[in-house]
Design a protein around this motif. Structure first.
Motif, PDB file in Angstrom:
ATOM      1  N   ASP A  31       0.855  -1.282   0.197  1.00 50.81           N
ATOM      2  CA  ASP A  31       0.130   0.056   0.201  1.00 50.81           C
ATOM      3  C   ASP A  31       0.802   1.221  -0.067  1.00 50.81           C
ATOM      4  O   ASP A  31       0.659   2.161  -0.844  1.00 50.81           O
ATOM      5  N   GLU A  32       1.929   1.245   0.710  1.00 52.24           N
ATOM      6  CA  GLU A  32       2.632   2.243   0.761  1.00 52.24           C
ATOM      7  C   GLU A  32       3.509   2.616  -0.394  1.00 52.24           C
ATOM      8  O   GLU A  32       3.763   3.650  -1.010  1.00 52.24           O
ATOM      9  N   VAL A  33       4.210   1.411  -1.219  1.00 59.16           N
ATOM     10  CA  VAL A  33       4.505   1.594  -2.677  1.00 59.16           C
ATOM     11  C   VAL A  33       3.465   2.124  -3.515  1.00 59.16           C
ATOM     12  O   VAL A  33       3.712   3.183  -4.232  1.00 59.16           O
ATOM     13  N   MET A  34       2.603   1.768  -3.513  1.00 56.98           N
ATOM     14  CA  MET A  34       1.390   2.146  -4.437  1.00 56.98           C
ATOM     15  C   MET A  34       0.773   3.471  -4.301  1.00 56.98           C
ATOM     16  O   MET A  34       0.312   4.156  -5.142  1.00 56.98           O
ATOM     17  N   ALA A  35       1.103   3.906  -3.126  1.00 56.38           N
ATOM     18  CA  ALA A  35       0.631   5.437  -2.615  1.00 56.38           C
ATOM     19  C   ALA A  35       1.634   6.403  -3.664  1.00 56.38           C
ATOM     20  O   ALA A  35       1.060   7.470  -3.813  1.00 56.38           O
ATOM     21  N   GLN A  36       2.511   5.886  -3.877  1.00 54.74           N
ATOM     22  CA  GLN A  36       3.922   6.712  -4.660  1.00 54.74           C
ATOM     23  C   GLN A  36       3.840   6.371  -5.966  1.00 54.74           C
ATOM     24  O   GLN A  36       4.501   7.069  -6.908  1.00 54.74           O
ATOM     25  N   ALA A  37       3.417   5.028  -6.368  1.00 55.54           N
ATOM     26  CA  ALA A  37       3.930   4.692  -7.749  1.00 55.54           C
ATOM     27  C   ALA A  37       2.706   5.003  -8.823  1.00 55.54           C
ATOM     28  O   ALA A  37       1.761   5.362  -8.605  1.00 55.54           O
ATOM     29  N   GLN A  38       2.969   5.055 -10.074  1.00 55.77           N
ATOM     30  CA  GLN A  38       2.242   5.286 -11.000  1.00 55.77           C
ATOM     31  C   GLN A  38       1.572   3.805 -11.491  1.00 55.77           C
ATOM     32  O   GLN A  38       2.246   2.908 -11.971  1.00 55.77           O
ATOM     33  N   PRO A  39       0.310   3.647 -11.102  1.00 52.75           N
ATOM     34  CA  PRO A  39      -0.297   2.290 -11.610  1.00 52.75           C
ATOM     35  C   PRO A  39      -0.599   1.900 -13.222  1.00 52.75           C
ATOM     36  O   PRO A  39      -0.663   3.015 -13.853  1.00 52.75           O
ATOM     37  N   VAL A  40      -0.244   0.696 -13.722  1.00 55.60           N
ATOM     38  CA  VAL A  40      -0.404   0.584 -15.060  1.00 55.60           C
ATOM     39  C   VAL A  40      -1.280  -0.613 -15.174  1.00 55.60           C
ATOM     40  O   VAL A  40      -0.921  -1.550 -14.385  1.00 55.60           O
ATOM     41  N   THR A  41      -1.945  -0.663 -16.371  1.00 54.44           N
ATOM     42  CA  THR A  41      -2.941  -1.645 -16.485  1.00 54.44           C
ATOM     43  C   THR A  41      -2.412  -2.633 -17.671  1.00 54.44           C
ATOM     44  O   THR A  41      -3.072  -3.695 -17.896  1.00 54.44           O
ATOM     45  N   HIS A  42      -1.387  -2.235 -18.458  1.00 51.09           N
ATOM     46  CA  HIS A  42      -1.231  -3.119 -19.682  1.00 51.09           C
ATOM     47  C   HIS A  42       0.404  -2.921 -20.029  1.00 51.09           C
ATOM     48  O   HIS A  42       1.202  -1.764 -19.635  1.00 51.09           O
TER      49      HIS A  42
END
Length: 398
Positions: free
Chosen positions: A70-81
């Motif tokens: 959760d801490e990582v994804m709060a700073q990361a750019q999510p990518v779907t593909h």
């Protein structure tokens, strides 16, 4: 978080050298289980690390297990593909659980989690050599500038990455040369945010026997780079320039962007090869042990996985002799080896860009093949089978 060398304790249960994903993952698990852990790194954190910065499903699983997803994804750019691009311009989008976060931020998050778990982080501290008694590693000699310290430990874990100096000093290097090399930089270009919103991996004759990539970070910043896995001396800057001329998205990104820091290169160690995994009192883990996949160049998830395997072996072997812990750890790595062999086989695609043209052309027409290609991302498909004679035959028969 970065305690100096002068505050280094005289002893600990486990000394982990290298605070990247593998070392910090091992430190988290060990410290949570009550072990007295000292974690050291050549650089004070946060620090730069050359990488593509892509987080594929195995990295998400490892980060979740470590309690920091959760801490990582709060700073990361999510990518779907992930978008695979062939020489002739064919493209195919593969769905997946993906994200992009610069290693400066990712490694700092995981290292801080190790400190919260109870590990003591000392940096900048350089590993000089192991301490030995009757053929058993019992500690390490560390240095910073003119200062040197010795620390005793029950287990020494080397998680020192692809640069071979620490492996050589510890007598663990079977091969000094890298398996591959990569070059990357960060470009800021807000106008490309909507145009490049997937992880793009590009095979092109201009870049063979390597490939290029563009990964979208947050705030209009893009990680752009090239990699080669054939073991030959390669002028990466020439390869990078060829990539940015040949691939339209790279060309446009360069034309309208500005550099956020310089281009930087780094070696890669792949396929669980090139190093001894253990000797009495010492375990080698992460990219030092070759935890990066050939073909894709992905290594963050597998680095953390091997770090956790090292920690599990040490914890399971409490009260056991040294040989039992080493045998357990090496058996755990041996169980991973077949996966790495599959990616090594698939590495032929980098030498033959026409294979990518064929696979992508067929993948756009075959839902079953598209699922198999997507399975490479989450390790449910065998990448090697896509590029054997049998695999090519299946392209036209299924």
């Amino acid at each position: 978080m970065n305690l100096g060398i002068d505050l280094l304790p005289p002893q600990c249960d486990v000394l982990v050298v290298g605070a990247g994903p593998a070392g910090s993952a091992a430190a988290i698990m060990l410290a949570r289980s009550g072990a007295d852990v000292v974690l050291v790194d050549h650089h004070a954190f946060p620090r730069e690390k050359v990488c593509g910065d892509g987080l594929i499903p195995d990295a998400h699983r490892a980060l979740r297990r470590l309690g920091v997803l959760d801490e990582v994804m709060a700073q990361a750019q999510p990518v779907t593909h992930a978008c695979l691009v062939a020489s002739r311009g064919g493209r195919v989008d593969l769905p997946g659980t993906l994200a992009v976060l610069p290693r400066r931020e990712l490694d700092d998050i995981v290292c801080r989690a190790a400190v919260r778990a109870g590990a003591r982080m000392h940096a900048p501290v350089r590993f000089v050599a192991p301490l030995e008694a009757q053929g058993v590693v019992v500690g390490a000699r560390l240095a910073h500038g003119e200062s040197t310290r010795e620390i005793r430990c029950r287990w020494l874990l080397l998680a020192t990455g692809a640069v071979p100096q620490a492996l050589m000093a510890a007598g663990m290097a079977l091969r000094q040369s890298p398996s591959g090399v990569a070059l990357r930089g960060y470009l800021k270009n807000e106008s490309m945010q909507g145009r490049i919103d997937k992880i793009e991996v590009v095979w092109h004759r201009a870049v063979a026997p390597g490939y290029g990539w563009i990964f979208p970070c947050r705030d209009g910043v893009f990680n752009i780079g090239v990699g080669v896995f054939d073991g030959r001396d390669t002028n990466l800057r020439t390869l990078f320039d060829a990539f940015t001329r040949a691939y339209p998205n790279a060309r446009d990104l360069m034309a309208g962007g500005r550099w956020v820091g310089p281009l930087k290169g780094a070696p890669l160690r792949t396929s669980l090869e090139g190093a001894r995994f253990s000797r009495p009192g010492l375990l080698v883990t992460g990219e030092a042990a070759g935890s990066t996949y050939a073909f894709t160049g992905e290594g963050i998830g597998k680095a953390m996985e091997t770090g956790m395997l090292a920690a599990e072996a040490v914890l399971a072997g409490r009260g056991s002799d040294d040989a039992a812990v080493r045998a357990d750890y090496e058996a755990r790595l041996a169980a991973l080896k077949p996966r790495f062999a599959l990616y090594e086989r698939a590495n032929s695609i980098n030498r033959h860009p026409w294979l990518v043209d064929m696979v992508i052309w067929r993948g756009r027409r075959s839902p079953r093949l598209l699922r198999r290609m997507s399975g490479v991302l989450d390790e449910t498909s065998n990448p090697g089978q896509l590029f054997t004679a049998k695999g090519v035959y299946r392209l036209f028969t299924e």
